[in-house]
Design a protein around this motif. Structure first.
Motif, PDB file in Angstrom:
ATOM      1  N   SER A  63      18.884  34.664-100.906  1.00  0.00           N
ATOM      2  CA  SER A  63      18.577  36.073-100.691  1.00  0.00           C
ATOM      3  C   SER A  63      19.545  36.655 -99.678  1.00  0.00           C
ATOM      4  CB  SER A  63      17.144  36.243-100.176  1.00  0.00           C
ATOM      5  OG  SER A  63      16.998  35.664 -98.898  1.00  0.00           O
ATOM      6  N   CYS A  79      17.350  44.314 -99.963  1.00  0.00           N
ATOM      7  CA  CYS A  79      17.375  42.868-100.159  1.00  0.00           C
ATOM      8  C   CYS A  79      17.766  42.568-101.595  1.00  0.00           C
ATOM      9  CB  CYS A  79      15.998  42.256 -99.902  1.00  0.00           C
ATOM     10  SG  CYS A  79      15.296  42.645 -98.292  1.00  0.00           S
ATOM     11  N   TYR A  81      17.980  38.989-104.450  1.00  0.00           N
ATOM     12  CA  TYR A  81      17.519  37.620-104.673  1.00  0.00           C
ATOM     13  C   TYR A  81      18.161  37.048-105.928  1.00  0.00           C
ATOM     14  CZ  TYR A  81      13.986  39.809-101.786  1.00  0.00           C
ATOM     15  OH  TYR A  81      13.371  40.517-100.796  1.00  0.00           O
ATOM     16  N   ALA A  93      11.675  33.119-106.225  1.00  0.00           N
ATOM     17  CA  ALA A  93      11.873  34.541-105.914  1.00  0.00           C
ATOM     18  C   ALA A  93      10.707  35.076-105.097  1.00  0.00           C
ATOM     19  CB  ALA A  93      12.067  35.354-107.184  1.00  0.00           C
ATOM     20  N   LEU A  96      11.155  33.803-101.550  1.00  0.00           N
ATOM     21  CA  LEU A  96      12.262  34.489-100.879  1.00  0.00           C
ATOM     22  C   LEU A  96      11.892  35.920-100.520  1.00  0.00           C
ATOM     23  CD1 LEU A  96      15.230  33.092-102.980  1.00  0.00           C
ATOM     24  CD2 LEU A  96      14.954  32.814-100.492  1.00  0.00           C
ATOM     25  N   CYS A  97      11.209  36.614-101.421  1.00  0.00           N
ATOM     26  CA  CYS A  97      10.807  37.994-101.128  1.00  0.00           C
ATOM     27  C   CYS A  97       9.788  38.031 -99.993  1.00  0.00           C
ATOM     28  CB  CYS A  97      10.265  38.664-102.382  1.00  0.00           C
ATOM     29  SG  CYS A  97       9.901  40.416-102.145  1.00  0.00           S
ATOM     30  N   SER A 100      11.607  37.615 -96.893  1.00  0.00           N
ATOM     31  CA  SER A 100      12.330  38.845 -96.544  1.00  0.00           C
ATOM     32  C   SER A 100      11.404  39.880 -95.918  1.00  0.00           C
ATOM     33  CB  SER A 100      12.991  39.456 -97.782  1.00  0.00           C
ATOM     34  OG  SER A 100      13.999  38.642 -98.273  1.00  0.00           O
TER      35      SER A 100
END
Length: 160
Positions: A63, A79, A81, A93, A96-97, A100
């Motif tokens: 990311s 952001c 990914y 994902a 990672l989100c 973030s």
């Protein structure tokens, strides 16, 4: 799975993830025949902070976080990914989100904006919506999809 700051040594692993996504040409506005330098300039340029998701030392996704705009717009993050094609469907994902969102909140951002979510990327649109992002704008026929032709792209936003 662990999410950590990316290092220079991670770039070869990121390129292995980015290249097939770039060649598919279905989700990112990058040239399908683009070079590694183009991918690196897009995903790991100096204004971005990069992270990787890894499991047992294998990088499964990545990311970036950056301010969406300068000056008066710098309180909103942007952001991006990418997940290894071999690791899709494993929650990379999503993780990672979520990372973030926490990172951006800790950095003092007041929201996150995704500038260009291709409408035919239905799994991503659905995931972002589950994570609190709404479609705040539609860019008609903004993306030339290699299979579907010209399709819409969404601007998605979430307040932190």
């Amino acid at each position: 799975m662990q999410i950590r700051s990316a290092t220079e040594a991670d770039w070869p692993h990121l390129w292995v993830i980015i290249e097939p996504i770039m060649r598919e040409g279905e989700t990112f506005a990058l040239p399908r025949d683009g070079s590694e330098a183009i991918a690196r300039a897009y995903f790991a340029s100096p204004e971005k902070v990069n992270f990787v998701a890894e499991d047992d030392g294998v990088v499964l996704g990545a990311s970036y976080v950056r301010a969406n705009q300068q000056g008066g717009g710098s309180h909103i993050a942007n952001c991006g990914y990418m997940t290894s094609p071999a690791a899709r469907g494993r929650g990379i994902a999503r993780a990672l989100c979520a990372h973030s969102i926490d990172y951006c909140r800790a950095q003092g951002f007041l929201g996150i904006q995704f500038n260009f979510v291709v409408s035919t990327n239905e799994p991503a649109v659905a995931l972002w919506q589950k994570l609190g992002f709404g479609i705040v704008g539609t860019l008609p026929q903004a993306f030339n999809h290699p299979v579907h032709g010209y399709v819409d792209s969404y601007v998605m936003f979430r307040t932190l």
